[in-house]
Design an enzyme around this catalytic site. Structure first.
Site, PDB file in Angstrom:
ATOM      1  CD  GLU A   1      -1.335   2.942  -3.029  1.00 16.58           C
ATOM      2  OE1 GLU A   1      -0.185   3.400  -2.960  1.00 16.58           O
ATOM      3  OE2 GLU A   1      -2.174   3.322  -3.847  1.00 16.58           O
TER       4      GLU A   1
ATOM      5  CG  ASP B   1       6.516   7.536  -3.323  1.00 15.55           C
ATOM      6  OD1 ASP B   1       5.734   6.937  -2.559  1.00 15.55           O
ATOM      7  OD2 ASP B   1       6.251   8.630  -3.855  1.00 15.55           O
TER       8      ASP B   1
END
Ligand code: 13P
Length: 287
Positions: A135, A84
């Protein structure tokens, strides 16, 4: 066996539900999430932040623990082990350690550098059959000391990154890690809609799943979100259940101090939270 998140997320996007990413912090967490996924017959993604990786004695330790549990607990639902908010170096370490999925968070780089590094990592992951998340637009709040302001992603930049061949894309839509402040404006569905229109079939990722009202979660899924990350909410339920046990003085009675007893209510609380989220996200019986 660990699997890439690709197939489970493509199915989720097509079927209009979302797969939960539950961040793990220790053995109890991991076992609670895996057992719940199996009971719910749901695919699941185990998220590991770089800080949690360090805490759990490194990525190789985690891969060993998770693979051991898949076998010993007879877990047959699809499970991905995912880094993550990985750094460039962190991604390589996890790929080497045996993770089945990584997130490269290049959102703090200028877009050209984010593109260049994402492209390189996409090629490596494709070759090894791993999934990769990228992202655009930083997610607000604090995670491992990194503070983002909760930006809304630029849909054109999202398209640029999606076209590099990433498996799933996290776009900032006003979401925040951790608890939401009283004056939070809510998710920007306008941004999400624009991102989905530009990126088509790409499974979109909603970070900061803790504390988002149910109706907003459902709307986000209807607009293309296929993966939702939850961390803080499991921590809060674990802490509340543990507090209740200790405040009731149960650790002082008999062998109540035994970690297997002391941590049991927290373990059950994580299971209940994960179950609730899987029901809300619609991933039950989608394994
Ligand atoms: P929360 O801690 O707000 O649930 O966010 C989790 C997350 O997005 C991990 O990447």
């Amino acid at each position: 066996m660990l699997v890439s998140a690709k197939e489970m997320l493509q199915k989720a996007k097509a079927g209009k539900y979302a797969v939960g990413q539950f961040n793990i912090n220790n053995l109890e967490w991991t076992k609670a999430v895996l057992l719940t996924a199996q009971e719910m017959n749901s695919p699941v993604i185990l998220g590991v932040s770089e800080g949690a990786g360090k805490y759990m004695a490194g990525y190789k330790t985690i891969v060993g623990m998770v693979n051991g549990m898949l076998e010993e607990l007879k877990i047959t639902v699809p499970v991905a082990l995912h880094l993550d908010h990985g750094s460039y170096e962190g991604c390589y370490k996890c790929i080497e350690a045996g993770f089945s999925s990584v997130m490269f968070d290049g959102s703090h780089y200028p877009i050209a550098e984010n593109v260049e590094k994402t492209k390189e990592l996409v090629a490596v992951c494709n070759e090894k059959g791993l999934s990769i998340e990228a992202e655009v637009g930083s997610i607000g709040g604090e995670e491992d000391g990194v503070v983002g302001a909760g930006e809304c992603a630029d849909p054109a930049e999202c398209k640029m990154i999606a076209d590099l061949g990433v498996t799933m894309l996290a776009a900032g839509i006003g979401n925040i890690h951790g608890k939401y402040p009283e004056n939070w404006k809510g998710l920007s569905f306008e941004t999400l809609d624009a991102v989905q229109q530009k990126t088509g079939d790409m499974p979109l990722v909603l970070h900061g799943g803790t504390g988002i009202p149910e109706e907003m979660i459902k709307k986000a899924i209807s607009l293309g979100v296929a993966k939702i990350n939850v961390n803080t909410e499991c921590q809060l339920s674990f802490a509340a259940a543990t507090r209740e046990y200790i405040e009731a003085g149960k650790d002082l009675s008999g062998k109540g101090f035994d970690p297997r007893k002391l941590l049991a209510p927290g373990f059950e609380a994580i299971k209940a939270t994960v179950k609730e989220k899987m029901e809300l996200f619609g991933s039950v019986n989608k394994a």
